[in-house]
Write a protein that holds these residues in place. Structure first.
Motif, short mmCIF file in Angstrom:
data_model
loop_
_atom_site.label_atom_id
_atom_site.label_comp_id
_atom_site.label_asym_id
_atom_site.label_seq_id
_atom_site.Cartn_x
_atom_site.Cartn_y
_atom_site.Cartn_z
N THR A 119 86.80 27.27 35.16
CA THR A 119 87.52 27.65 36.38
C THR A 119 87.00 28.98 36.92
OG1 THR A 119 89.24 28.59 34.93
CG2 THR A 119 89.65 26.40 35.86
N ASN A 120 87.22 29.19 38.22
CA ASN A 120 86.81 30.45 38.84
C ASN A 120 88.01 31.37 39.04
OD1 ASN A 120 88.16 29.51 41.14
ND2 ASN A 120 86.28 28.87 42.19
N GLU A 121 87.78 32.51 39.69
CA GLU A 121 88.82 33.54 39.82
C GLU A 121 90.04 33.06 40.59
OE1 GLU A 121 85.65 33.90 40.34
OE2 GLU A 121 84.90 35.61 39.19
N THR A 122 89.88 32.06 41.45
CA THR A 122 91.01 31.57 42.24
C THR A 122 91.63 30.31 41.64
OG1 THR A 122 89.52 30.33 43.70
CG2 THR A 122 90.10 32.58 44.36
N GLY A 123 91.13 29.89 40.48
CA GLY A 123 91.66 28.70 39.83
C GLY A 123 90.92 27.42 40.16
N GLY A 124 89.91 27.51 41.04
CA GLY A 124 89.11 26.34 41.37
C GLY A 124 88.24 25.92 40.19
N ILE A 125 87.79 24.68 40.23
CA ILE A 125 87.02 24.11 39.12
C ILE A 125 85.53 24.22 39.40
CG2 ILE A 125 86.59 22.02 37.76
CD1 ILE A 125 89.46 21.13 38.48
N LEU A 126 84.82 24.95 38.53
CA LEU A 126 83.38 25.10 38.65
C LEU A 126 82.66 23.86 38.11
CD1 LEU A 126 83.06 28.77 37.38
CD2 LEU A 126 82.79 27.99 39.74
N ASP A 127 83.23 23.22 37.11
CA ASP A 127 82.68 22.00 36.51
C ASP A 127 83.69 21.50 35.49
OD1 ASP A 127 80.92 19.93 36.03
OD2 ASP A 127 79.57 21.08 34.75
N ASP A 128 83.62 20.20 35.18
CA ASP A 128 84.37 19.71 34.03
C ASP A 128 83.38 19.32 32.94
OD1 ASP A 128 83.49 17.44 35.42
OD2 ASP A 128 85.33 16.30 35.05
N LEU A 129 83.82 19.38 31.70
CA LEU A 129 82.91 19.26 30.57
C LEU A 129 83.64 18.73 29.35
CD1 LEU A 129 82.43 22.70 28.84
CD2 LEU A 129 83.85 22.50 30.91
#
Length: 382
Positions: free
Chosen positions: A102-112
């Motif tokens: 996750t990023n600083e705003t809670g968004g998803i950078l990737d799932d793994l």
């Protein structure tokens, strides 16, 4: 290293020659030349995976070893917990868990996927994100961890109700593995990493193989009469029926795990009041949504009629309103249920199962019903 076509910037997996030899229709995908289907066609490949066993090349995905400099896998787990909302410390040796960066705003950078191999963690990340994921790990964990990508390993997925019987001929202990078990195993005499998992909703395995032995092992598996090679087309329709997200479509940097209907993947220990609550990127936003709810939600959708509703189609609250309330993020035809299915985002006020919304297709409004997921029951061996 992976080969590169002299006439293209597309990369090739170690199984590229096998795909071409078996009549795979090759298309660009995530920077790779990949088979979208074979001569049998997407529909038959899909149904064969649901009834027997399908073999997928997923070597384009990234494989990464995360090892603590202290030598303690617990330290690697705690380090990774800075980047994911999941409880990695409690992940037992020989087990695997789904996670999201996750990023600083809670968004998803990737799932793994994250597996505990006893003295280190083994990560499998998406192909389109693997360079950024490696850089993300190095930026935030290099002081305490060794980050080692594994470009010398291929990855295949054997999926379907007959997968266990097939793999038992090459790896006798495979049938004894439970869903999300993972670790080193000998497969046909080859040192592999095997997990009982996949992205089809069916029972099955993912097998990491040294590049120089990947084609031989894959060919041996394909020689079994219950196994067919399966392309990207059926892989997409299978995961859609299973209600699983495709990164960059159903989840991305603008969606949180809560909005993405992935609350089940966040263990109680990382939530408010838990033993190790918060402490990951975007925790303030994600914990607030866990406590108070999100304004929108990923939902399953069943269109009326037989016409598929594709990604990007706008959704409306009624047949006449001018302002869209949501959008389809994945859509197509579900061969297992012989009907169109889709996923998309709607305001929480319209996300209840049974709610009718409308998709705009060619200037007309088509009714769609919010439906439970998965669209086809999962067949995992727990």
């Amino acid at each position: 290293m992976l080969a590169t076509d002299k006439n293209s910037t597309l990369k090739q997996t170690p199984l590229h020659a096998l795909h071409v030899a078996r009549g795979g229709k090759m298309v660009p995908f995530a920077g790779y030349d990949m088979p979208v289907q074979y001569a049998t066609g997407v529909l038959k490949e899909h149904l064969h995976t649901r009834t027997a066993a399908g073999l997928f090349d997923v070597s384009h995905m990234g494989q990464i070893v995360l090892r603590a400099k202290s030598g303690k896998v617990e330290d690697a787990a705690l380090a990774l917990e800075k980047l994911v909302p999941m409880d990695i410390l409690s992940l037992a040796p020989g087990r695997q868990r789904y996670a999201q960066f996750t990023n600083e705003t809670g968004g998803i950078l990737d799932d793994l996927m994250v597996a505990n191999f006893g003295d280190h963690l083994f990560l499998v990340v998406n192909a389109a994100c693997k360079s950024e994921d490696e850089a993300h790990l190095r930026k935030h964990l290099a002081d305490t961890c060794i980050i080692e990508p594994l470009p010398d390993r291929a990855l295949i997925a054997l999926q379907g109700p007959k997968a266990a019987d097939v793999l038992a001929r090459f790896c006798p202990e495979a049938p004894d593995m439970k869903f999300m078990d993972a670790g080193p195993h000998q497969v046909n005499g080859i040192a592999c990493f095997v997990s009982r998992s996949g992205y089809t909703g069916e029972d099955g395995y993912e097998i990491s193989i040294p590049n120089d032995q990947a084609e031989a092992l894959t060919a041996a598996l394909l020689d079994h009469p219950d196994v067919l090679p399966i392309g990207l087309g059926a892989r997409d329709s299978l995961r859609l029926e299973a209600g699983m997200c495709l990164y960059g479509h159903d989840i991305d940097t603008t969606t949180t795990p809560v909005e993405g209907n992935l609350i089940w993947s966040i263990q109680k220990s990382r939530r408010t009041g838990g033993a190790r609550a918060g402490g990951f990127f975007g925790s303030e936003a994600i914990l607030a949504q866990l406590d108070g709810g999100a304004s929108r939600q990923r939902v399953g959708l069943k269109p009326e009629g037989r016409a598929p509703v594709r990604e990007g189609v706008l959704l409306f609250a009624d047949a006449t309103s001018s302002d869209p309330i949501g959008k389809v993020t994945s859509g197509g035809f579900g061969p297992s249920i012989s009907a169109p299915i889709a996923m998309g985002y709607l305001p929480t006020s319209h996300a209840k199962e049974g709610t009718t919304v409308f998709a705009e297709l060619r200037g007309q409004r088509m009714p769609m019903t919010v439906a439970p997921m998965p669209f086809v029951p999962n067949n995992y061996k727990r």
